[in-house]
Design a protein around this motif. Structure first.
Motif, PDB file in Angstrom:
ATOM      1  N   GLY A 171      -4.251  -6.178   1.697  1.00  0.00           N
ATOM      2  CA  GLY A 171      -5.547  -5.580   1.425  1.00  0.00           C
ATOM      3  C   GLY A 171      -5.550  -4.088   1.165  1.00  0.00           C
ATOM      4  N   VAL A 172      -4.380  -3.486   0.959  1.00  0.00           N
ATOM      5  CA  VAL A 172      -4.308  -2.049   0.661  1.00  0.00           C
ATOM      6  C   VAL A 172      -4.575  -1.873  -0.826  1.00  0.00           C
ATOM      7  CG1 VAL A 172      -2.890   0.033   0.725  1.00  0.00           C
ATOM      8  CG2 VAL A 172      -2.666  -1.696   2.535  1.00  0.00           C
ATOM      9  N   GLU A 173      -5.764  -1.444  -1.181  1.00  0.00           N
ATOM     10  CA  GLU A 173      -6.186  -1.410  -2.573  1.00  0.00           C
ATOM     11  C   GLU A 173      -5.403  -0.384  -3.380  1.00  0.00           C
ATOM     12  OE1 GLU A 173      -8.471  -1.784  -6.185  1.00  0.00           O
ATOM     13  OE2 GLU A 173      -7.959  -3.116  -4.517  1.00  0.00           O
ATOM     14  N   ARG A 174      -5.346   0.842  -2.906  1.00  0.00           N
ATOM     15  CA  ARG A 174      -4.660   1.900  -3.641  1.00  0.00           C
ATOM     16  C   ARG A 174      -3.299   2.173  -2.996  1.00  0.00           C
ATOM     17  NH1 ARG A 174      -6.487   6.826  -3.855  1.00  0.00           N
ATOM     18  NH2 ARG A 174      -5.829   7.150  -6.014  1.00  0.00           N
ATOM     19  N   PRO A 175      -2.282   2.501  -3.797  1.00  0.00           N
ATOM     20  CA  PRO A 175      -0.941   2.700  -3.239  1.00  0.00           C
ATOM     21  C   PRO A 175      -0.899   3.807  -2.192  1.00  0.00           C
ATOM     22  CG  PRO A 175      -0.844   2.492  -5.626  1.00  0.00           C
ATOM     23  CD  PRO A 175      -2.290   2.585  -5.276  1.00  0.00           C
ATOM     24  N   ILE A 176      -0.179   3.533  -1.115  1.00  0.00           N
ATOM     25  CA  ILE A 176       0.092   4.569  -0.124  1.00  0.00           C
ATOM     26  C   ILE A 176       1.016   5.604  -0.759  1.00  0.00           C
ATOM     27  CG2 ILE A 176       1.132   5.029   2.135  1.00  0.00           C
ATOM     28  CD1 ILE A 176       0.418   2.113   2.872  1.00  0.00           C
ATOM     29  N   ILE A 177       0.779   6.873  -0.476  1.00  0.00           N
ATOM     30  CA  ILE A 177       1.573   7.939  -1.079  1.00  0.00           C
ATOM     31  C   ILE A 177       3.009   7.871  -0.584  1.00  0.00           C
ATOM     32  CG2 ILE A 177       1.865  10.438  -1.255  1.00  0.00           C
ATOM     33  CD1 ILE A 177      -1.180  10.698  -1.048  1.00  0.00           C
ATOM     34  N   TRP A 178       3.933   7.889  -1.539  1.00  0.00           N
ATOM     35  CA  TRP A 178       5.347   7.930  -1.195  1.00  0.00           C
ATOM     36  C   TRP A 178       5.762   9.358  -0.844  1.00  0.00           C
ATOM     37  CZ3 TRP A 178       7.837   3.637  -0.205  1.00  0.00           C
ATOM     38  CH2 TRP A 178       7.400   2.441  -0.800  1.00  0.00           C
TER      39      TRP A 178
END
Length: 320
Positions: A299-306
């Protein structure tokens, strides 16, 4: 078994660069799986597509281009925000730097972290990193489309946002007069996908459908060989889709049965490696690809920042 070297940190061999003339005044540079770049001549100016990772690396490409044309660079078009595509922009001296508005927002949100992350993953691409003056900021943005009139009998260059895919803001550059498409990393031809910042479900469906519907006769993907003729273009699009759909199947199966991220990675690697495992950056990308898709299933819509730290954490868990 010894741990695999982190990402592409052990890939230190120089790649042979090849400048190819796709049509009158249309150029592409390929480099054995390194990022592809391109240029289009207007009547009295140039449009360049992608900037490479550093100004020094970009100047090597421009030296090859100057063997064919001395027209000034009016536009530099950036397909998306990733560091290896944008940080060489200073070398071009372009009057206008163009991206989607979505890409401009992503540079503001995560450009600095992406720079540090990609430098750690792919140090060879960052030739003389001290030459980078800072983040690259577009001076002209659009949301859906932008048309550049090339002048004379050269027709027009259409820049289009075709949907979420490799990132939230990728654009393609389309030359309808000659049927040539610069697709950026939305399509790879004989190269593996990086999907760590992707929207896998949109990309594999509507976004690739929109790319295919253009009916290109030649396609320059983000990496790999140039696809020539409709059969090769369609094959490149469908190879990209197959990679994405296979990932969706294997990661989705692990998620639905309550499996672990490591199990999802192992299943995905086993499913993809026979067809794609020898292609450029496959081993480098897959841990980050699976992590992002795993997040989407959760359910994580937008990518987590690498970040450099998160890169190492994921790598050690899945590939170390």
């Amino acid at each position: 078994m010894a741990a695999k070297p982190f990402a592409s940190s052990a890939d230190l061999d120089a790649k042979e660069q090849t400048l190819e003339v796709l049509a009158d005044g249309v150029y592409a540079l390929t480099a054995e799986g390194d990022p592809n770049v391109g240029a289009i001549e207007g009547e009295d100016f140039l449009v360049c597509f992608e900037a490479l990772a550093t100004p020094v690396a970009a100047r090597r490409w421009l030296a090859k281009l100057r063997e064919h044309t001395d027209k000034p660079i009016r536009y530099l078009v950036l397909s998306h925000y990733h560091a290896v595509r944008v940080l060489g922009a200073a070398a071009f001296g372009a009057d206008v730097i163009v991206s989607t508005e979505q890409t401009r927002r992503l540079i503001a949100e995560r450009g600095r972290q992406d720079w540090e992350s990609e430098y750690g993953r792919m140090p060879r691409l960052f030739e003389e990193p001290a030459s980078i003056p800072g983040l690259t900021w577009p001076s002209l943005t659009f949301t859906d489309s932008l048309t550049i009139q090339l002048g004379g009998q050269r027709g027009e260059l259409q820049l289009r946002y075709v949907g979420r895919g490799h990132t939230e803001g990728d654009l393609v550059a389309w030359l309808p007069r000659s049927g040539i498409l610069f697709a950026g990393d939305l399509v790879e031809s004989q190269a593996a996908l990086y999907t760590g910042d992707a929207f896998h479900f949109d990309w594999a469906s509507g976004t690739l459908d929109n790319v295919k519907a253009l009916g290109a006769e030649q396609l320059v993907g983000g990496r790999g060989a140039i696809a020539r003729g409709r059969d090769e273009v369609d094959a490149a699009v469908e190879q990209t889709r197959d990679f994405l759909l296979t990932m969706q199947q294997t990661v989705g199966d692990a998620y639905k049965r309550g499996g672990t991220l490591r199990e999802a990675f192992a299943a995905t690697h086993a499913a993809l490696a026979p067809k794609y495992g020898r292609w450029p950056i496959f081993e480098h990308c897959l841990p980050f690809d699976v992590q992002r898709l795993w997040d989407e299933f959760h359910g994580v819509e937008r990518p987590i920042i690498w970040t450099a730290e998160r890169d190492r954490q994921v790598w050690d868990e899945l590939q170390g």
